[in-house]
Structures are given as C-alpha cells and as structure tokens.
Motif scaffolding. Structure first.
Motif, PDB file in Angstrom:
ATOM      1  N   GLY A 107       0.821  -1.208   0.000  1.00 40.54           N
ATOM      2  CA  GLY A 107       0.000   0.000   0.000  1.00 40.54           C
ATOM      3  C   GLY A 107       0.853   1.254   0.000  1.00 40.54           C
ATOM      4  O   GLY A 107       0.499   2.262  -0.615  1.00 40.54           O
ATOM      5  N   LYS A 108       2.009   1.195   0.673  1.00 40.52           N
ATOM      6  CA  LYS A 108       2.902   2.353   0.732  1.00 40.52           C
ATOM      7  C   LYS A 108       3.433   2.711  -0.651  1.00 40.52           C
ATOM      8  O   LYS A 108       3.520   3.881  -1.006  1.00 40.52           O
ATOM      9  N   ALA A 109       3.787   1.699  -1.425  1.00 44.21           N
ATOM     10  CA  ALA A 109       4.321   1.955  -2.768  1.00 44.21           C
ATOM     11  C   ALA A 109       3.265   2.619  -3.646  1.00 44.21           C
ATOM     12  O   ALA A 109       3.543   3.605  -4.334  1.00 44.21           O
ATOM     13  N   PHE A 110       2.048   2.078  -3.618  1.00 44.61           N
ATOM     14  CA  PHE A 110       0.986   2.657  -4.439  1.00 44.61           C
ATOM     15  C   PHE A 110       0.596   4.050  -3.949  1.00 44.61           C
ATOM     16  O   PHE A 110       0.320   4.951  -4.752  1.00 44.61           O
ATOM     17  N   ALA A 111       0.596   4.250  -2.636  1.00 42.51           N
ATOM     18  CA  ALA A 111       0.280   5.577  -2.087  1.00 42.51           C
ATOM     19  C   ALA A 111       1.326   6.600  -2.509  1.00 42.51           C
ATOM     20  O   ALA A 111       0.985   7.724  -2.905  1.00 42.51           O
ATOM     21  N   ALA A 112       2.599   6.213  -2.434  1.00 34.50           N
ATOM     22  CA  ALA A 112       3.669   7.136  -2.836  1.00 34.50           C
ATOM     23  C   ALA A 112       3.574   7.473  -4.308  1.00 34.50           C
ATOM     24  O   ALA A 112       3.697   8.638  -4.700  1.00 34.50           O
ATOM     25  N   ARG A 113       3.338   6.448  -5.138  1.00 38.02           N
ATOM     26  CA  ARG A 113       3.243   6.714  -6.579  1.00 38.02           C
ATOM     27  C   ARG A 113       1.995   7.542  -6.892  1.00 38.02           C
ATOM     28  O   ARG A 113       2.014   8.413  -7.767  1.00 38.02           O
ATOM     29  N   GLY A 114       0.919   7.299  -6.147  1.00 38.02           N
ATOM     30  CA  GLY A 114      -0.287   8.099  -6.341  1.00 38.02           C
ATOM     31  C   GLY A 114      -0.050   9.564  -6.005  1.00 38.02           C
ATOM     32  O   GLY A 114      -0.448  10.466  -6.756  1.00 38.02           O
ATOM     33  N   SER A 115       0.607   9.823  -4.891  1.00 37.75           N
ATOM     34  CA  SER A 115       0.915  11.211  -4.504  1.00 37.75           C
ATOM     35  C   SER A 115       1.843  11.873  -5.518  1.00 37.75           C
ATOM     36  O   SER A 115       1.681  13.053  -5.851  1.00 37.75           O
ATOM     37  N   HIS A 116       2.806  11.102  -5.992  1.00 37.54           N
ATOM     38  CA  HIS A 116       3.734  11.609  -7.009  1.00 37.54           C
ATOM     39  C   HIS A 116       2.964  11.979  -8.282  1.00 37.54           C
ATOM     40  O   HIS A 116       3.202  13.045  -8.868  1.00 37.54           O
ATOM     41  N   SER A 117       2.042  11.132  -8.668  1.00 39.34           N
ATOM     42  CA  SER A 117       1.244  11.404  -9.872  1.00 39.34           C
ATOM     43  C   SER A 117       0.378  12.639  -9.696  1.00 39.34           C
ATOM     44  O   SER A 117       0.193  13.412 -10.636  1.00 39.34           O
ATOM     45  N   ILE A 118      -0.160  12.839  -8.488  1.00 38.03           N
ATOM     46  CA  ILE A 118      -0.940  14.052  -8.226  1.00 38.03           C
ATOM     47  C   ILE A 118      -0.058  15.281  -8.452  1.00 38.03           C
ATOM     48  O   ILE A 118      -0.464  16.238  -9.116  1.00 38.03           O
ATOM     49  N   ALA A 119       1.147  15.241  -7.911  1.00 44.49           N
ATOM     50  CA  ALA A 119       2.067  16.377  -8.051  1.00 44.49           C
ATOM     51  C   ALA A 119       2.403  16.661  -9.504  1.00 44.49           C
ATOM     52  O   ALA A 119       2.657  17.811  -9.875  1.00 44.49           O
ATOM     53  N   LEU A 120       2.380  15.616 -10.323  1.00 47.88           N
ATOM     54  CA  LEU A 120       2.682  15.785 -11.751  1.00 47.88           C
ATOM     55  C   LEU A 120       1.432  16.085 -12.580  1.00 47.88           C
ATOM     56  O   LEU A 120       1.522  16.240 -13.794  1.00 47.88           O
ATOM     57  N   GLY A 121       0.277  16.141 -11.921  1.00 47.61           N
ATOM     58  CA  GLY A 121      -0.972  16.405 -12.632  1.00 47.61           C
ATOM     59  C   GLY A 121      -1.485  15.218 -13.422  1.00 47.61           C
ATOM     60  O   GLY A 121      -2.315  15.371 -14.315  1.00 47.61           O
ATOM     61  N   LYS A 122      -1.029  14.026 -13.085  1.00 45.23           N
ATOM     62  CA  LYS A 122      -1.451  12.795 -13.774  1.00 45.23           C
ATOM     63  C   LYS A 122      -2.556  12.139 -12.947  1.00 45.23           C
ATOM     64  O   LYS A 122      -2.343  11.148 -12.247  1.00 45.23           O
ATOM     65  N   HIS A 123      -3.751  12.709 -13.063  1.00 41.35           N
ATOM     66  CA  HIS A 123      -4.835  12.317 -12.176  1.00 41.35           C
ATOM     67  C   HIS A 123      -5.381  10.916 -12.432  1.00 41.35           C
ATOM     68  O   HIS A 123      -5.756  10.222 -11.481  1.00 41.35           O
ATOM     69  N   GLN A 124      -5.439  10.485 -13.679  1.00 39.01           N
ATOM     70  CA  GLN A 124      -5.913   9.117 -13.957  1.00 39.01           C
ATOM     71  C   GLN A 124      -4.995   8.092 -13.310  1.00 39.01           C
ATOM     72  O   GLN A 124      -5.450   7.130 -12.693  1.00 39.01           O
ATOM     73  N   GLU A 125      -3.687   8.289 -13.469  1.00 41.93           N
ATOM     74  CA  GLU A 125      -2.717   7.374 -12.876  1.00 41.93           C
ATOM     75  C   GLU A 125      -2.790   7.427 -11.353  1.00 41.93           C
ATOM     76  O   GLU A 125      -2.713   6.394 -10.682  1.00 41.93           O
ATOM     77  N   ALA A 126      -2.956   8.630 -10.825  1.00 41.49           N
ATOM     78  CA  ALA A 126      -3.060   8.787  -9.374  1.00 41.49           C
ATOM     79  C   ALA A 126      -4.276   8.031  -8.846  1.00 41.49           C
ATOM     80  O   ALA A 126      -4.184   7.341  -7.818  1.00 41.49           O
ATOM     81  N   ARG A 127      -5.391   8.148  -9.547  1.00 43.11           N
ATOM     82  CA  ARG A 127      -6.605   7.458  -9.089  1.00 43.11           C
ATOM     83  C   ARG A 127      -6.365   5.951  -9.002  1.00 43.11           C
ATOM     84  O   ARG A 127      -6.692   5.320  -7.997  1.00 43.11           O
ATOM     85  N   ALA A 128      -5.780   5.378 -10.040  1.00 40.49           N
ATOM     86  CA  ALA A 128      -5.545   3.932 -10.051  1.00 40.49           C
ATOM     87  C   ALA A 128      -4.648   3.516  -8.885  1.00 40.49           C
ATOM     88  O   ALA A 128      -4.926   2.519  -8.198  1.00 40.49           O
ATOM     89  N   ASP A 129      -3.591   4.265  -8.644  1.00 46.85           N
ATOM     90  CA  ASP A 129      -2.669   3.918  -7.561  1.00 46.85           C
ATOM     91  C   ASP A 129      -3.299   4.119  -6.184  1.00 46.85           C
ATOM     92  O   ASP A 129      -3.109   3.301  -5.275  1.00 46.85           O
ATOM     93  N   LEU A 130      -4.046   5.186  -6.012  1.00 46.80           N
ATOM     94  CA  LEU A 130      -4.684   5.428  -4.718  1.00 46.80           C
ATOM     95  C   LEU A 130      -5.745   4.367  -4.430  1.00 46.80           C
ATOM     96  O   LEU A 130      -5.899   3.925  -3.278  1.00 46.80           O
ATOM     97  N   GLU A 131      -6.455   3.942  -5.458  1.00 46.07           N
ATOM     98  CA  GLU A 131      -7.441   2.872  -5.263  1.00 46.07           C
ATOM     99  C   GLU A 131      -6.748   1.571  -4.858  1.00 46.07           C
ATOM    100  O   GLU A 131      -7.245   0.841  -3.993  1.00 46.07           O
TER     101      GLU A 131
END
Length: 186
Positions: A107-131
């Motif tokens: 969960g930590k890996a996906f949460a980190a990648r999700g937060s990183h994607s948010i910072a990059l404005g990659k919301h679709q990718e962030a959603r998948a990782d946060l889910e």
C-alpha cells in the motif's frame, strides 16, 4: 550489547541514535562493525549518515548499492525521497515503478506513486494507484482525501462521497476538511 556485541538490530538502533545526535564519527565506527556482518545494512546506514551530512548524491549511491543486495520498502522510500529532493523527477518516477513492481502488494508503494502522480498532474494514474493503496488500507483518511481530490479533478461525482468518508474518519484534520469543503463549494 554486552552480551551480544554483534546484535545487528541493536547496532542499527545505536547507529541511528548516533546519527540523530550528530555524532558522525561514532556512527561511522559502528557502521564499519555492522558492514563486516551485513554489507547491505552497512551500505544503508552509510547512506543515512551521508544524508545527515547533507550529501544526498553520495547517499543515493549507497542506497542503490544496498537496494541491489537487499531491496526493501524502507530503502525504496528513502531513495524516492532523495531523488525527489534532487529534483530528479523522471528517475524518481522510475524508482516508484520499481518499488511497485518489486512489492506489488504494498500500500505504501501505491500511495507514494499516487501522490507523485498528483504532483505531476497525472490524475488518472493517481486514481488507479490510490485505489490500489486503499485496497490495503481502506480506512486511511489521507488516502481517501487524496482520492477525493483526484476524483474531483477528474469531474467524478463520487468525489463528494469519498471526501465525506475521509472527513468522518478524521473530522479534526484541516487538510481533509479543506478538501471536503472545496468539493462542496464547486
């Protein structure tokens, strides 16, 4: 340590105490002792020491050496943090991908990648990782809050319900209340 002078866990804790106390010379001596027993742990602690001395590039080299010998989530997190601090966005993205592929149930890996994607404005990718992260930790108000924000950015109507759930889990959290209020406002 008197009864077990080479006890790895105790030596590691002692090293961390010496580093946090800025007793770098003493930390270095203990790291040398640890390295004789476990090279990867010695490299990891050497990296921590270098980072404490404000030498992030050198620390990153040692973290990588330790990762090659014994990959673990703590190292992944530290390498990502150093890369991000060095503004190496592409390389930090690759590190997150490596972390997720090496630890696909993290969960930590996906949460980190999700937060990183948010910072990059990659919301679709962030959603998948946060889910994915929420599958591991479904009651995390921070993950729910981040997901609600991403859903809102994607014009997903479920954003309000997700934000409400986060708010119920952490009703005193200003960032979570802010997200919920912002979603209700718009």
């Amino acid at each position: 340590l008197k009864t077990s002078p080479n006890h790895l866990h105790l030596l590691t804790l002692l090293t961390e105490i010496e580093i946090s106390s800025q007793k770098y010379k003493e930390a270095g001596k203990i790291i040398k002792q640890i390295s004789e027993e476990n090279k990867a742990v010695g490299q990891h602690l050497t990296a921590d020491l270098l980072l404490a001395k404000n030498k992030p590039k050198e620390a990153l080299t040692k973290y990588r050496e330790s990762w090659e010998a014994q990959p673990n989530e703590l190292l992944a997190s530290k390498m990502y943090t150093v890369l991000r601090g060095l503004k190496q966005i592409d390389e930090s993205s690759r590190m997150l991908d490596t972390w997720v592929s090496k630890f696909p149930n993290s969960g930590k890996a996906f949460a980190a990648r999700g937060s990183h994607s948010i910072a990059l404005g990659k919301h679709q990718e962030a959603r998948a990782d946060l889910e994915k992260a929420l599958e591991v930790n479904p009651e995390s108000p921070v993950l729910l809050n981040n997901l609600a924000w991403v859903q809102h950015q994607l014009k997903d109507k479920s954003a309000e319900a997700t934000a409400l759930k986060a708010t119920k889990l952490a009703p005193e959290s200003p960032p979570i209340l802010d997200t919920y209020g912002w979603i209700l406002h718009e």
